[in-house]
Design an enzyme around this catalytic site. Structure first.
Site, PDB file in Angstrom:
ATOM      1  N   ARG A 177     -78.971  -2.493  30.405  1.00  0.00           N
ATOM      2  CA  ARG A 177     -79.668  -1.836  29.294  1.00  0.00           C
ATOM      3  C   ARG A 177     -81.068  -1.375  29.662  1.00  0.00           C
ATOM      4  O   ARG A 177     -81.755  -0.826  28.824  1.00  0.00           O
ATOM      5  CB  ARG A 177     -79.773  -2.817  28.120  1.00  0.00           C
ATOM      6  CG  ARG A 177     -78.543  -2.911  27.295  1.00  0.00           C
ATOM      7  CD  ARG A 177     -78.696  -4.011  26.281  1.00  0.00           C
ATOM      8  NE  ARG A 177     -79.631  -3.650  25.234  1.00  0.00           N
ATOM      9  CZ  ARG A 177     -79.306  -3.486  23.973  1.00  0.00           C
ATOM     10  NH1 ARG A 177     -78.079  -3.622  23.592  1.00  0.00           N
ATOM     11  NH2 ARG A 177     -80.215  -3.182  23.073  1.00  0.00           N
ATOM     12  N   ARG A 181     -86.689   5.468  34.613  1.00  0.00           N
ATOM     13  CA  ARG A 181     -86.874   6.858  34.204  1.00  0.00           C
ATOM     14  C   ARG A 181     -88.046   7.447  34.968  1.00  0.00           C
ATOM     15  O   ARG A 181     -89.134   6.862  34.969  1.00  0.00           O
ATOM     16  CB  ARG A 181     -87.135   6.854  32.701  1.00  0.00           C
ATOM     17  CG  ARG A 181     -86.882   8.165  32.050  1.00  0.00           C
ATOM     18  CD  ARG A 181     -87.172   8.067  30.568  1.00  0.00           C
ATOM     19  NE  ARG A 181     -86.076   7.528  29.784  1.00  0.00           N
ATOM     20  CZ  ARG A 181     -86.244   6.985  28.584  1.00  0.00           C
ATOM     21  NH1 ARG A 181     -87.460   6.882  28.067  1.00  0.00           N
ATOM     22  NH2 ARG A 181     -85.226   6.546  27.916  1.00  0.00           N
ATOM     23  N   ARG A 254     -76.249 -17.233  21.301  1.00  0.00           N
ATOM     24  CA  ARG A 254     -77.670 -17.522  21.439  1.00  0.00           C
ATOM     25  C   ARG A 254     -78.264 -17.240  20.062  1.00  0.00           C
ATOM     26  O   ARG A 254     -77.919 -16.255  19.413  1.00  0.00           O
ATOM     27  CB  ARG A 254     -78.245 -16.584  22.505  1.00  0.00           C
ATOM     28  CG  ARG A 254     -79.609 -16.942  22.949  1.00  0.00           C
ATOM     29  CD  ARG A 254     -79.620 -18.121  23.903  1.00  0.00           C
ATOM     30  NE  ARG A 254     -81.015 -18.373  24.276  1.00  0.00           N
ATOM     31  CZ  ARG A 254     -81.552 -19.557  24.369  1.00  0.00           C
ATOM     32  NH1 ARG A 254     -80.846 -20.650  24.153  1.00  0.00           N
ATOM     33  NH2 ARG A 254     -82.821 -19.688  24.709  1.00  0.00           N
ATOM     34  N   ARG A 285     -91.109 -11.784  21.492  1.00  0.00           N
ATOM     35  CA  ARG A 285     -91.601 -10.527  20.906  1.00  0.00           C
ATOM     36  C   ARG A 285     -92.489 -10.833  19.717  1.00  0.00           C
ATOM     37  O   ARG A 285     -92.311 -11.859  19.049  1.00  0.00           O
ATOM     38  CB  ARG A 285     -90.439  -9.683  20.350  1.00  0.00           C
ATOM     39  CG  ARG A 285     -89.523  -9.143  21.387  1.00  0.00           C
ATOM     40  CD  ARG A 285     -88.607  -8.082  20.785  1.00  0.00           C
ATOM     41  NE  ARG A 285     -87.317  -8.636  20.430  1.00  0.00           N
ATOM     42  CZ  ARG A 285     -86.133  -8.064  20.744  1.00  0.00           C
ATOM     43  NH1 ARG A 285     -86.097  -6.922  21.382  1.00  0.00           N
ATOM     44  NH2 ARG A 285     -85.016  -8.630  20.385  1.00  0.00           N
ATOM     45  N   GLU A 305     -90.870 -13.836  17.430  1.00  0.00           N
ATOM     46  CA  GLU A 305     -89.447 -14.077  17.666  1.00  0.00           C
ATOM     47  C   GLU A 305     -89.287 -15.079  18.804  1.00  0.00           C
ATOM     48  O   GLU A 305     -89.812 -14.862  19.899  1.00  0.00           O
ATOM     49  CB  GLU A 305     -88.800 -12.736  18.016  1.00  0.00           C
ATOM     50  CG  GLU A 305     -87.300 -12.783  18.159  1.00  0.00           C
ATOM     51  CD  GLU A 305     -86.706 -11.383  18.355  1.00  0.00           C
ATOM     52  OE1 GLU A 305     -87.166 -10.428  17.685  1.00  0.00           O
ATOM     53  OE2 GLU A 305     -85.816 -11.255  19.200  1.00  0.00           O
ATOM     54  N   TYR A 354     -71.681  -7.826  21.403  1.00  0.00           N
ATOM     55  CA  TYR A 354     -73.045  -7.513  20.979  1.00  0.00           C
ATOM     56  C   TYR A 354     -73.181  -6.028  20.681  1.00  0.00           C
ATOM     57  O   TYR A 354     -73.542  -5.230  21.529  1.00  0.00           O
ATOM     58  CB  TYR A 354     -74.077  -7.967  22.012  1.00  0.00           C
ATOM     59  CG  TYR A 354     -75.470  -7.787  21.454  1.00  0.00           C
ATOM     60  CD1 TYR A 354     -75.818  -8.427  20.274  1.00  0.00           C
ATOM     61  CD2 TYR A 354     -76.396  -6.959  22.047  1.00  0.00           C
ATOM     62  CE1 TYR A 354     -77.056  -8.244  19.705  1.00  0.00           C
ATOM     63  CE2 TYR A 354     -77.642  -6.777  21.482  1.00  0.00           C
ATOM     64  CZ  TYR A 354     -77.965  -7.425  20.315  1.00  0.00           C
ATOM     65  OH  TYR A 354     -79.189  -7.229  19.750  1.00  0.00           O
ATOM     66  N   ASP A 356     -74.653  -2.645  18.843  1.00  0.00           N
ATOM     67  CA  ASP A 356     -75.749  -2.001  18.129  1.00  0.00           C
ATOM     68  C   ASP A 356     -75.191  -1.494  16.795  1.00  0.00           C
ATOM     69  O   ASP A 356     -73.977  -1.392  16.621  1.00  0.00           O
ATOM     70  CB  ASP A 356     -76.279  -0.822  18.949  1.00  0.00           C
ATOM     71  CG  ASP A 356     -77.029  -1.279  20.191  1.00  0.00           C
ATOM     72  OD1 ASP A 356     -77.556  -2.403  20.174  1.00  0.00           O
ATOM     73  OD2 ASP A 356     -77.079  -0.505  21.172  1.00  0.00           O
TER      74      ASP A 356
HETATM   75  N1  UDP Z   1     -85.395  -7.462  29.030  1.00  0.00           N
HETATM   76  C1  UDP Z   1     -86.376  -7.841  29.929  1.00  0.00           C
HETATM   77  N2  UDP Z   1     -87.687  -7.576  29.632  1.00  0.00           N
HETATM   78  C2  UDP Z   1     -88.058  -6.945  28.481  1.00  0.00           C
HETATM   79  C3  UDP Z   1     -87.051  -6.547  27.578  1.00  0.00           C
HETATM   80  C4  UDP Z   1     -85.721  -6.827  27.863  1.00  0.00           C
HETATM   81  O1  UDP Z   1     -86.092  -8.406  30.973  1.00  0.00           O
HETATM   82  O2  UDP Z   1     -89.273  -6.755  28.259  1.00  0.00           O
HETATM   83  C5  UDP Z   1     -83.959  -7.744  29.377  1.00  0.00           C
HETATM   84  C6  UDP Z   1     -83.506  -9.097  28.900  1.00  0.00           C
HETATM   85  O3  UDP Z   1     -82.622  -9.618  29.877  1.00  0.00           O
HETATM   86  C7  UDP Z   1     -82.768  -8.787  27.627  1.00  0.00           C
HETATM   87  C8  UDP Z   1     -82.134  -7.421  27.927  1.00  0.00           C
HETATM   88  O4  UDP Z   1     -83.100  -6.799  28.764  1.00  0.00           O
HETATM   89  O5  UDP Z   1     -81.801  -9.762  27.334  1.00  0.00           O
HETATM   90  C9  UDP Z   1     -81.853  -6.548  26.696  1.00  0.00           C
HETATM   91  O6  UDP Z   1     -83.040  -6.427  25.939  1.00  0.00           O
HETATM   92  P1  UDP Z   1     -83.205  -5.474  24.673  1.00  0.00           P
HETATM   93  O7  UDP Z   1     -84.589  -5.679  24.157  1.00  0.00           O
HETATM   94  O8  UDP Z   1     -82.784  -4.098  25.033  1.00  0.00           O
HETATM   95  O9  UDP Z   1     -82.101  -6.028  23.676  1.00  0.00           O
HETATM   96  P2  UDP Z   1     -82.218  -6.671  22.214  1.00  0.00           P
HETATM   97  O10 UDP Z   1     -82.568  -8.098  22.432  1.00  0.00           O
HETATM   98  O11 UDP Z   1     -83.268  -5.922  21.463  1.00  0.00           O
HETATM   99  O12 UDP Z   1     -80.855  -6.476  21.698  1.00  0.00           O
END
Ligand code: UDP
Length: 381
Positions: A177, A181, A254, A285, A305, A354, A356
């Site tokens: 994910r 870029r 989780r 976060r 969070e 999981y 979206d």
């Molecule tokens: N991730 C990371 N650093 C960040 C944000 C995300 O390493 O700052 C990794 C982490 O392994 C996470 C995955 O990317 O489980 C997906 O994160 P994202 O925020 O896209 O998913 P969400 O938790 O919002 O569904």
């Protein structure tokens, strides 16, 4: 009552989240009578927002709608207007801020490189030692993709907090994910369409469930037989292992904890989402909800969070799709096919995926299309 006796409803829909509400919406459009029940005291599932003096607080974590699928975008924006919010999270590491997703801004902040060519050369240097790897886990996948600096600063700590495990024990697919870029573009998603319902997600849920009977605070399992008997079909959006009484074992998740705070300031962090990547900071976060809607209130609401272990009874957030859980899930899926012809299973918990939000809606429309032998996307104008 036998099966030929007329029933009060065509569909009993268990769960008023996005899957259940989308199913109820279209089934009603097709002239069917639905009863939606939910064990919570509100509709909307995890998209539910609570109004705090004009600020919509995403009570179960930040939700940002994004999709590449034009009919799904037309469907949701036809129900309620969306704003032009674009997710551009920041990552805080050791007191410094970096842009996400990893893009030219991030490369500049990390290494002072200015052109895409310089950035690519730097990444080549960073990944050189790992280019031969066939990644067997998340750590190897990340090192191969982005190299040591990005992995150690922006991925390792965050990921290990998030999943409560060493990155060496996590599956590689989680990290797919996070794209690289080579433009100065901080838009987290690459999808064509993105935004947030104006006035929050409850507007979307209300539009989906308009004129549909909803009963809240109803636990399906306390009265399963009589509830199922009032409808021709059941749509079940809860956890699939709960439905089958954990016969094949409990599927792992989780969980998350949220600490919401109202602050007497108009702007706490200047951005809706800031990630905290350091292992020693407990939260992953901080969300400042007003920025999802460009709020101008004198106060603000922030949410810390915290990743949390899941045990039975806690809220389920992220399915842990490792081999052993996926194997258990397959057994439930097969049992559902073999024994529950009258039940449609769908959504994140019933499909143990999981999803979206746009994928949940897509899954509901797919199952509706099969059931009603229609092409709903052709009906969305
Ligand atoms: N991730 C990371 N650093 C960040 C944000 C995300 O390493 O700052 C990794 C982490 O392994 C996470 C995955 O990317 O489980 C997906 O994160 P994202 O925020 O896209 O998913 P969400 O938790 O919002 O569904």
């Amino acid at each position: 009552m036998n099966s030929s006796t007329p029933k009060a409803y065509d569909f009993l829909i268990v769960g008023a989240g996005l899957f259940g509400a989308t199913f109820a919406y279209w089934a009603t459009q097709f002239g069917k009578k639905c009863l939606v029940i939910d064990q919570r005291s509100h509709t909307g599932g995890n998209t539910f927002c609570e109004d705090y003096n004009g600020i919509q607080v995403h009570k179960y974590g930040a939700h940002i709608f994004h999709t590449n699928h034009e009919p799904i975008w037309k469907f949701v924006t036809g129900l309620t207007p969306f704003n032009r919010y674009t997710n551009s999270p920041l990552a805080n590491c050791d007191g410094k801020l970096y842009n996400l997703p990893f893009n030219m801004n991030t490369f500049y902040q990390l290494w002072g490189v200015i052109t895409p060519e310089q950035a690519k050369a730097k990444l080549k240097e960073q990944t050189a030692a790992y280019s031969h790897l066939e990644p067997a886990n998340l750590e190897e996948q990340a090192l191969k993709l982005v190299g040591t600096d990005i992995y150690n600063k922006l991925i390792k700590g965050y990921t290990e907090k998030q999943w409560g495990q060493s990155a060496k024990d996590l599956p590689a697919f989680i990290i797919k994910r996070l794209p690289l870029r080579f433009t100065y573009d901080n838009n987290y998603f690459s999808d064509k369409f993105q935004g947030i319902p104006i006035g929050g997600y409850n507007q979307l849920t209300a539009a989906l469930l308009k004129n549909i009977e909803v009963k809240l605070n109803v636990n399906f399992f306390e009265d399963q037989n009589s509830l199922r008997n009032i409808a021709q079909h059941t749509v079940y959006t809860g956890a699939i292992d709960d439905f089958f009484d954990h016969t094949f074992g409990t599927l792992e998740y989780r969980s998350l904890d949220f600490k919401h705070n109202v602050l007497d300031t108009d702007n706490y962090q200047g951005n809706a989402v800031v990630n905290y990547c350091d292992a020693h900071v407990a939260h992953t976060r901080i969300i400042e909800h007003k920025h999802f809607e460009f709020g101008t209130q004198a106060h603000t609401v922030i949410t810390h969070e915290y990743p949390a272990a899941w045990s039975k009874g806690a809220e389920r957030y992220y399915p842990v799709n490792n081999d052993s859980n996926n194997k258990i899930f397959k057994q439930y899926q097969q049992k559902a096919l073999a024994t529950e012809a009258n039940v449609i299973f769908g959504g994140r918990l019933a499909e143990y995926t999981y999803y979206d939000m746009h994928q949940v809606i897509g899954s509901a429309i797919h199952k509706l299309n099969l059931f009603f032998e229609k092409d709903i996307y052709q009906l969305i104008k």
